[in-house]
Design a protein around this motif. Structure first.
Motif, PDB file in Angstrom:
ATOM      1  N   SER A  94       0.826  -1.210   0.000  1.00  0.00           N
ATOM      2  CA  SER A  94       0.000   0.000   0.000  1.00  0.00           C
ATOM      3  C   SER A  94       0.858   1.257   0.000  1.00  0.00           C
ATOM      4  CB  SER A  94      -0.912   0.019   1.230  1.00  0.00           C
ATOM      5  OG  SER A  94      -1.669  -1.160   1.322  1.00  0.00           O
ATOM      6  N   GLN A  99      -6.243   2.988  -0.002  1.00  0.00           N
ATOM      7  CA  GLN A  99      -6.123   2.001  -1.082  1.00  0.00           C
ATOM      8  C   GLN A  99      -5.180   0.891  -0.621  1.00  0.00           C
ATOM      9  OE1 GLN A  99      -7.422   0.232  -3.936  1.00  0.00           O
ATOM     10  NE2 GLN A  99      -7.890   2.384  -4.269  1.00  0.00           N
ATOM     11  N   VAL A 101      -3.236  -2.501  -0.830  1.00  0.00           N
ATOM     12  CA  VAL A 101      -2.680  -3.362  -1.872  1.00  0.00           C
ATOM     13  C   VAL A 101      -1.742  -4.364  -1.216  1.00  0.00           C
ATOM     14  CG1 VAL A 101      -1.415  -3.473  -4.054  1.00  0.00           C
ATOM     15  CG2 VAL A 101      -2.788  -1.444  -3.521  1.00  0.00           C
ATOM     16  N   THR A 112      -2.282 -10.143  -6.892  1.00  0.00           N
ATOM     17  CA  THR A 112      -2.273  -8.868  -6.186  1.00  0.00           C
ATOM     18  C   THR A 112      -3.681  -8.615  -5.669  1.00  0.00           C
ATOM     19  OG1 THR A 112      -0.523  -7.970  -7.602  1.00  0.00           O
ATOM     20  CG2 THR A 112      -1.843  -6.392  -6.359  1.00  0.00           C
ATOM     21  N   LYS A 114      -6.431  -6.098  -3.984  1.00  0.00           N
ATOM     22  CA  LYS A 114      -6.689  -4.664  -3.884  1.00  0.00           C
ATOM     23  C   LYS A 114      -8.047  -4.426  -3.246  1.00  0.00           C
ATOM     24  CE  LYS A 114      -3.702  -3.490  -7.732  1.00  0.00           C
ATOM     25  NZ  LYS A 114      -3.473  -2.632  -8.913  1.00  0.00           N
ATOM     26  N   GLU A 203      -9.509   2.103 -11.089  1.00  0.00           N
ATOM     27  CA  GLU A 203      -8.664   1.083 -11.702  1.00  0.00           C
ATOM     28  C   GLU A 203      -9.493  -0.077 -12.230  1.00  0.00           C
ATOM     29  OE1 GLU A 203      -4.488  -1.173 -10.883  1.00  0.00           O
ATOM     30  OE2 GLU A 203      -6.001  -1.340  -9.326  1.00  0.00           O
ATOM     31  N   ASP A 311       0.479  -0.134 -12.613  1.00  0.00           N
ATOM     32  CA  ASP A 311      -0.571   0.490 -11.802  1.00  0.00           C
ATOM     33  C   ASP A 311      -1.431   1.361 -12.708  1.00  0.00           C
ATOM     34  OD1 ASP A 311      -2.177   1.567  -9.883  1.00  0.00           O
ATOM     35  OD2 ASP A 311      -0.583   2.578  -8.775  1.00  0.00           O
ATOM     36  N   GLN A 313      -4.007   3.123 -11.513  1.00  0.00           N
ATOM     37  CA  GLN A 313      -4.695   4.095 -10.672  1.00  0.00           C
ATOM     38  C   GLN A 313      -4.613   5.500 -11.258  1.00  0.00           C
ATOM     39  OE1 GLN A 313      -6.578   3.841  -8.028  1.00  0.00           O
ATOM     40  NE2 GLN A 313      -6.366   1.665  -7.650  1.00  0.00           N
TER      41      GLN A 313
END
Length: 427
Positions: A94, A99, A101, A112, A114, A203, A311, A313
């Motif tokens: 993270s 968020q 992770v 992964t 999330k 995402e 990523d 995001q």
């Protein structure tokens, strides 16, 4: 001093002159030791505080599983996560408290994990206590909503966030098919609430929109608004701890990236994949997307050095960026920034941001590639590569307004790199 504690005795021994017999050098060493202990203790404290704030995966799992057991949400990994405990949480990745992770293991493969924690976490909150989270993500659709109404609701949401595109009805069909994870040919209220919550995550929306593209990670499963994706290793050259990056001179940072990164031909292959990803964002089936944080930290690649975006995001749909910028009050261009580097000009007369970005994706990626590709490049290629990258970084305005020039520059770069590594083991 016999009646004093040994620690006080030791400190007095170090710092008091004791009839002039204590050398000045001993005082200096004592101060260094004391400062070292203090600095070390402070770093441990900060590290623990940061970890406890950033790494709260147990809170995510607690909240998700509570809603699953109440029948509010569902998903393809809910049973494994909450009942069979077959989802293994591993390293915390993270970078923001909201968020979460983690790396993990599910069905014998690395994944992964999330998950989002919506409310701001108080710095005084105990890390072992779940925050009170209002179920704003699971409040739609409401009981009594028909599948037709949910379809229209989803289509309206996509139009707002991706733009009014003729391809969106097909995407809605895929979303409803995904929502029916148990394949019983119907979408329950829990399934609808789950997929609606997932769509609120930028995402996840990007993963759906780019699911046919080879340079985006694959979605593997979900439960509520928690979801699992395939692992995308980040470039080793970009893996320096974030706390160290500002402390290093740019030249040393670039040197470390070169030393610890892959060989130049592999970097060229990764760069070709990154350029192809830029094409995907511009010529996507579901509209145009902008890269709003262009850093080496997002350059990931597989074991065969095929580029994967680490990523998503900070990748945003054009419609979302325009809606944020259009008409926004500004005094200067820096006030018209979405994410880190999606910047639009400020109309000095109207004091409002314009909707068109100053710099397209390709120009930002070429700036990144100058530091990534030029060091270590073959001597007979370096001059031409540098010239093309400089030309690329001068691109300005929306790519749609300079489409021919944009495509030509991108094509030349790909051709130049591919010609260098084609017919070798690196291709």
């Amino acid at each position: 001093f016999r009646k004093k504690k040994w620690s006080l005795h030791f400190l007095l021994f170090l710092f008091l002159p004791q009839q002039g017999r204590l050398p000045g050098l001993r005082v200096k060493y004592a101060l260094l030791v004391w400062l070292g202990i203090f600095a070390g203790s402070w770093m441990v404290y900060v590290r623990y505080s940061t970890y406890s704030e950033l790494c709260r995966g147990h809170v995510c799992q607690m909240v998700i599983c509570d809603q699953y057991r109440k029948g509010i949400i569902s998903g393809s990994v809910c049973q494994d996560l909450c009942e069979l405990h077959k989802v293994e949480w591993r390293t915390c990745l993270s970078s923001a408290p909201g968020q979460q992770v983690y790396s993990g293991l599910w069905q014998d493969k690395e994944v992964t994990i999330k998950c989002g924690i919506q409310e701001a976490l108080s710095s005084k909150a105990r890390p072992d206590v779940a925050p009170r989270r209002e179920l704003v993500l699971f409040d739609k659709p409401t009981r009594g909503t028909s599948i037709k109404e949910f379809r229209e609701m989803t289509l309206s949401f996509l139009k707002t966030n991706l733009g009014d595109l003729p391809s969106l009805p097909a995407l809605v069909d895929q979303i409803l098919l995904m929502a029916d994870f148990n394949k019983d040919s119907r979408v329950s209220l829990a399934e609808a609430k789950t997929v609606w919550a997932l769509l609120q995550r930028n995402e996840f929306l990007l993963l759906l929109s780019l699911q046919e593209k080879e340079h985006a990670s694959r979605l593997l499963g979900f439960c509520g608004d928690l979801y699992l994706t395939e692992v995308v290793p980040r470039g080793r050259g970009a893996s320096l701890p974030s706390i160290l990056r500002p402390l290093l001179p740019p030249a040393l940072h670039r040197a470390l990236q070169q030393w610890f990164g892959p060989a130049w031909p592999w970097r060229a292959k990764i760069a070709i994949g990154l350029l192809e990803f830029v094409e995907d964002l511009f010529h996507g089936s579901y509209g145009t997307f902008y890269m709003c944080e262009t850093t080496l930290a997002n350059v990931g690649y597989t074991a065969t050095y095929d580029f994967k975006m680490a990523d998503l995001q900070q990748v945003a749909p054009e419609a979302t960026v325009r809606r944020f910028l259009q008409g926004r009050h500004c005094e200067q261009s820096s006030d018209c920034t979405f994410g880190r580097d999606c910047r639009a000009p400020c109309d000095g007369l109207m004091r409002q941001c314009k909707g068109d970005l100053i710099q397209p994706n390709l120009a930002k990626v070429c700036e990144l590639l100058r530091d990534y590709l030029l060091p270590g490049a073959p001597a007979d290629l370096r001059e031409e590569l540098g010239r093309q990258l400089r030309t690329c970084t001068t691109l300005s305005g929306l790519a749609s307004q300079v489409e021919a020039h944009h495509s030509l520059v991108l094509s030349h770069l790909k051709t130049l790199l591919w010609r260098e590594i084609s017919n070798t083991k690196y291709s």
